[in-house]
Design an enzyme around this catalytic site. Sequence first.
Site, mmCIF file in Angstrom:
data_model
loop_
_atom_site.group_PDB
_atom_site.id
_atom_site.type_symbol
_atom_site.label_atom_id
_atom_site.label_comp_id
_atom_site.label_asym_id
_atom_site.label_seq_id
_atom_site.Cartn_x
_atom_site.Cartn_y
_atom_site.Cartn_z
ATOM 1 N N GLU A 200 0.044 -33.778 -4.344
ATOM 2 C CA GLU A 200 1.377 -33.664 -3.728
ATOM 3 C C GLU A 200 2.493 -34.099 -4.673
ATOM 4 O OE1 GLU A 200 1.059 -35.757 0.046
ATOM 5 O OE2 GLU A 200 -0.601 -34.500 0.706
ATOM 6 N N GLU A 304 -5.645 -30.418 2.264
ATOM 7 C CA GLU A 304 -5.292 -31.343 3.355
ATOM 8 C C GLU A 304 -4.539 -30.546 4.392
ATOM 9 O OE1 GLU A 304 -3.135 -35.039 2.803
ATOM 10 O OE2 GLU A 304 -4.153 -35.371 0.898
#
Length: 383
Positions: A200, A304
């Site tokens: 991320e 995710e």
Amino acid sequence: MNYTKITMLLAYLSLFIILLYSCKSVQYVEVATLSLADANATLRTKLLYQKIKALSQQGILIGHQDATAYGVNWKASKKFSYKSDIKDVTGKYPAVHGWDVGRIELGKAANLDRVSFDLMRKQILKTYKKGGISTISWHVNNPVSGGDSWDTIPAVSTILRGGVNRSKYEAWVKKLGDFIKSLKTGNGELIPIVFRPYHEMNGSWFWWGAQHCSVEEYKALFRDLVRLLGQNGVHNILYAYSPNTLHKDEEYSLYYPGDAYVDMLGIDIYNHSGDRIYTEKLKNDIAVMREFSQARNKPYALTETGNMKPEHPKWWTEVLYPGIKDSGIAWALFWRNAGKSHYFAPYPSELSSEDFKIMSLKKDMLFLKEIRKYKFKDVKHPK
Ligand code: BMA
């Protein structure tokens, strides 16, 4: 034909059927020509890579973070030695089990979510023996401040070669490597895993995020970690790169450290902005990732995801599934079930659990049960 001959014939016939059946489940895959981020990756690691690629042709593997460590209202114990919320809902274990090694760098006994590293090691072994796949992320502490991953005091330049925190960081990576090298079977065979560090990065909530280091520093950080782990003799890793939901399509490749450092592509997407936008983002961002991955012939996954706002009883079949079906992703990994106010996969009696069960019956949704019937062997050196 006398009685003995008939018995012999029957015995041969059953042996033949057994052999035929077991052969069917063996998939031979090519590893000889494979070039991974780690040039010294073990044969098992190469087989895992080919297994992920081959399985992604069959369907989407279902994954869950901390699957067998805890769930809503339970924790692993003697009684719950391999329990899982997803199993309790569907009757099937997830195929991919996610773990996080944040705090391994500090030499702690448990990670940032209080999962002990001993338990993690045990469960990774059990999952491996059952034919499942384990993937590891690293919510590493901030090396400058000593705060957690969300402490965004700039730190990247201080740990790269020549930086003031270099030796501290090298010691951290050694501890990380020691843990990954400790993932072994009873006969000392290393268990291959998918490692997904510094995820991320296009967001700015972690100290390695977009606003806290330059793009070049980020790439250097990722490459440096691959090199350092190699120098530490860690050869049971496939490396995954995974940005968060994209603001612009170009963002996907912006931080990419290069084909020589990445084996698998990923993306993390949640429904922060509502369900409608979520389905759209799944379609769009996965398509961007797919194009990027296919050009490199590497597998890709939804690394995710999960329902942040559990209020839609048919969320799985009406919101998630339409966004991922036929996308070619190797897996969809749901984040952790920490408790009733922080969970991403259903648990029994949860409002969308029946719908999850319906989704789990679709042919392209693959659980541990479905993938364990495939055994992958090297085409060049069948044992
Ligand atoms: C986040 C949350 C945190 C957790 C972290 C690492 O997304 O679930 O509670 O500490 O992941 O697992």
